[in-house]
Write a protein that holds these residues in place. Structure first.
Motif, PDB file in Angstrom:
ATOM      1  N   MET B   1      57.758 116.997 121.163  1.00  0.00           N
ATOM      2  CA  MET B   1      58.714 115.890 121.230  1.00  0.00           C
ATOM      3  C   MET B   1      59.695 115.938 120.042  1.00  0.00           C
ATOM      4  SD  MET B   1      59.565 113.124 122.912  1.00  0.00           S
ATOM      5  CE  MET B   1      58.109 112.752 123.872  1.00  0.00           C
ATOM      6  N   LEU B   2      59.100 116.093 118.833  1.00  0.00           N
ATOM      7  CA  LEU B   2      59.958 116.150 117.645  1.00  0.00           C
ATOM      8  C   LEU B   2      60.855 117.381 117.651  1.00  0.00           C
ATOM      9  CD1 LEU B   2      57.782 114.868 114.689  1.00  0.00           C
ATOM     10  CD2 LEU B   2      60.016 114.035 115.396  1.00  0.00           C
ATOM     11  N   ALA B   3      60.330 118.454 118.228  1.00  0.00           N
ATOM     12  CA  ALA B   3      61.138 119.677 118.293  1.00  0.00           C
ATOM     13  C   ALA B   3      62.393 119.411 119.125  1.00  0.00           C
ATOM     14  CB  ALA B   3      60.316 120.810 118.889  1.00  0.00           C
ATOM     15  N   ALA B   4      62.236 118.665 120.210  1.00  0.00           N
ATOM     16  CA  ALA B   4      63.388 118.335 121.054  1.00  0.00           C
ATOM     17  C   ALA B   4      64.346 117.407 120.313  1.00  0.00           C
ATOM     18  CB  ALA B   4      62.911 117.686 122.351  1.00  0.00           C
ATOM     19  N   VAL B   5      63.781 116.424 119.611  1.00  0.00           N
ATOM     20  CA  VAL B   5      64.618 115.499 118.835  1.00  0.00           C
ATOM     21  C   VAL B   5      65.373 116.264 117.752  1.00  0.00           C
ATOM     22  CG1 VAL B   5      64.574 113.515 117.263  1.00  0.00           C
ATOM     23  CG2 VAL B   5      63.120 113.523 119.297  1.00  0.00           C
ATOM     24  N   ALA B   6      64.693 117.264 117.188  1.00  0.00           N
ATOM     25  CA  ALA B   6      65.289 118.039 116.089  1.00  0.00           C
ATOM     26  C   ALA B   6      66.533 118.809 116.514  1.00  0.00           C
ATOM     27  CB  ALA B   6      64.252 119.007 115.519  1.00  0.00           C
ATOM     28  N   VAL B   7      66.648 119.080 117.816  1.00  0.00           N
ATOM     29  CA  VAL B   7      67.849 119.788 118.275  1.00  0.00           C
ATOM     30  C   VAL B   7      68.813 118.844 119.001  1.00  0.00           C
ATOM     31  CG1 VAL B   7      66.791 122.065 118.367  1.00  0.00           C
ATOM     32  CG2 VAL B   7      66.640 120.580 120.374  1.00  0.00           C
ATOM     33  N   ALA B  49      65.388 108.406 110.970  1.00  0.00           N
ATOM     34  CA  ALA B  49      64.501 109.412 111.584  1.00  0.00           C
ATOM     35  C   ALA B  49      65.317 110.448 112.356  1.00  0.00           C
ATOM     36  CB  ALA B  49      63.513 108.727 112.521  1.00  0.00           C
ATOM     37  N   TRP B  50      66.322 109.969 113.071  1.00  0.00           N
ATOM     38  CA  TRP B  50      67.185 110.865 113.851  1.00  0.00           C
ATOM     39  C   TRP B  50      67.924 111.844 112.943  1.00  0.00           C
ATOM     40  CZ3 TRP B  50      68.513 112.575 118.526  1.00  0.00           C
ATOM     41  CH2 TRP B  50      69.813 113.058 118.737  1.00  0.00           C
ATOM     42  N   MET B  51      68.450 111.327 111.833  1.00  0.00           N
ATOM     43  CA  MET B  51      69.221 112.168 110.927  1.00  0.00           C
ATOM     44  C   MET B  51      68.344 113.206 110.212  1.00  0.00           C
ATOM     45  SD  MET B  51      72.307 111.285 111.242  1.00  0.00           S
ATOM     46  CE  MET B  51      73.298 111.708 109.817  1.00  0.00           C
ATOM     47  N   LEU B  52      67.096 112.844 109.969  1.00  0.00           N
ATOM     48  CA  LEU B  52      66.221 113.768 109.240  1.00  0.00           C
ATOM     49  C   LEU B  52      65.450 114.695 110.173  1.00  0.00           C
ATOM     50  CD1 LEU B  52      64.845 111.371 106.472  1.00  0.00           C
ATOM     51  CD2 LEU B  52      66.527 113.179 106.208  1.00  0.00           C
ATOM     52  N   ALA B  53      65.509 114.407 111.470  1.00  0.00           N
ATOM     53  CA  ALA B  53      64.716 115.183 112.438  1.00  0.00           C
ATOM     54  C   ALA B  53      64.961 116.692 112.382  1.00  0.00           C
ATOM     55  CB  ALA B  53      64.945 114.653 113.848  1.00  0.00           C
ATOM     56  N   PRO B  54      66.207 117.159 112.213  1.00  0.00           N
ATOM     57  CA  PRO B  54      66.415 118.613 112.198  1.00  0.00           C
ATOM     58  C   PRO B  54      65.608 119.327 111.121  1.00  0.00           C
ATOM     59  CG  PRO B  54      68.508 117.491 112.439  1.00  0.00           C
ATOM     60  CD  PRO B  54      67.489 116.429 112.137  1.00  0.00           C
ATOM     61  N   ASN B  55      65.314 118.633 110.054  1.00  0.00           N
ATOM     62  CA  ASN B  55      64.582 119.285 108.965  1.00  0.00           C
ATOM     63  C   ASN B  55      63.108 118.888 108.918  1.00  0.00           C
ATOM     64  OD1 ASN B  55      66.798 120.752 107.919  1.00  0.00           O
ATOM     65  ND2 ASN B  55      67.606 118.826 107.138  1.00  0.00           N
ATOM     66  N   TRP B  56      62.666 118.242 109.997  1.00  0.00           N
ATOM     67  CA  TRP B  56      61.262 117.812 110.023  1.00  0.00           C
ATOM     68  C   TRP B  56      60.367 119.035 110.187  1.00  0.00           C
ATOM     69  CZ3 TRP B  56      59.395 113.227 108.823  1.00  0.00           C
ATOM     70  CH2 TRP B  56      58.042 113.023 109.035  1.00  0.00           C
TER      71      TRP B  56
END
Lengths: 110, 180
Positions: B1-7, B49-56
């Motif tokens: 899920m986070l991987a999808a949010v990260a992109v 959370a959205w803004m930091l997701a790419p680097n999660w």
């Protein structure tokens, strides 16, 4: 105040909060509308090296570097302490090579 | 899920929000004391959370829920600190004249005193206390949300309550009767 008393007070003061489905939906809708464009992902050095070794990205600055040092850094990052045995170096030489290569990589802005 | 949010997948982020919005809103409202500020805290936290997701990085970072709880709790306390420094004119309506209004105000003051004292706790203790006493979850779920064992959570709570008792004592509150 005894711990049990404080525990009882903390439990007693917790206000009841109802959050309706409509409120959740509104919050989600407003938040989705407020989302800015995500900043590009900042890849760590190890991740960039891993991808470079896998051939999935280009690192143009590598052309300006001595490849053995870059390879040493890449192997070091990927294999951790195993670098010295992989490259048949002493730990100290391997560590120095890796440090120099990593530093150069970072300085070139990769 | 986070991987999808990260992109940048907004649909995936929507699913993530659906999973956490209600719990985060309840927690924040219990801390800040009103729905308006709670909504803003939750929205700000999700945007962060959205803004930091790419680097999660799930291998390096804490669990997402742990991180989100921490953001919401800290944002709630930040909001409280800002509200505390507003001028008197911004304090809002006078005492509620409806039956039970005085009791409600007294209860709110007790809560505000305790929440203010909790704000002074170290972050991990504050988070454990906030989730345990102001969240919706059982001890097991709080421990899971924080990524710690039950015994570690209990240890945090013991230290948190000890520090909270000291904080309340500094405010002249040493007995239950002082605040109830």
């Amino acid at each position: 105040m005894r711990e049990d008393d404080l525990d009882a007070v903390l439990r007693a003061i917790r206000p009841e909060v109802e959050v309706s489905d409509e409120r959740v939906q509104r919050l989600m809708t407003e938040t989705l509308m407020a989302l800015p464009v995500q900043p590009p992902r900042v890849l760590s050095l190890s991740e960039r090296l891993r991808r470079w070794l896998a051939g999935s990205i280009e690192l143009p600055g590598l052309r300006e570097l001595a490849l053995p040092a870059v390879a040493a850094a890449a192997v070091a990052v990927l294999a951790g302490a195993g670098v010295s045995s992989l490259l048949e170096m002493s730990d100290q030489v391997a560590a120095t090579t890796v440090l120099m290569a990593s530093s150069t990589l970072q300085q070139t802005g990769l | 899920m986070l991987a999808a949010v990260a992109v940048g997948d907004r649909q995936a982020f929507s699913v993530l929000m659906k999973r956490h919005t209600r719990a985060m809103t309840i927690l924040s409202q219990r801390l800040v004391g009103n729905p308006h500020d709670a909504d803003e805290v939750v929205q700000e936290s999700f945007v962060k959370a959205w803004m930091l997701a790419p680097n999660w990085n799930p291998e390096r970072n804490a669990k997402f829920s742990t991180w989100l709880y921490r953001v919401v709790v800290n944002a709630s306390y930040d909001r409280l600190r800002r509200v505390t420094h507003l001028p008197l004119e911004a304090a809002g309506d006078p005492a509620d004249p409806a039956p039970g209004g005085v009791e409600r105000i007294a209860a709110t003051e007790v809560q505000q005193t305790i929440v203010a004292a909790m704000a002074e706790l170290p972050e991990r203790q504050r988070l454990a206390m906030a989730l345990t006493y102001f969240g919706e979850n059982s001890g097991t779920k709080v421990a899971d949300a924080l990524g710690v064992s039950i015994s570690a959570l209990e240890s945090l709570l013991v230290r948190g309550k000890k520090a909270l008792r000291k904080g309340l004592a500094r405010r002249g509150i040493t007995r239950v009767g002082d605040i109830t």
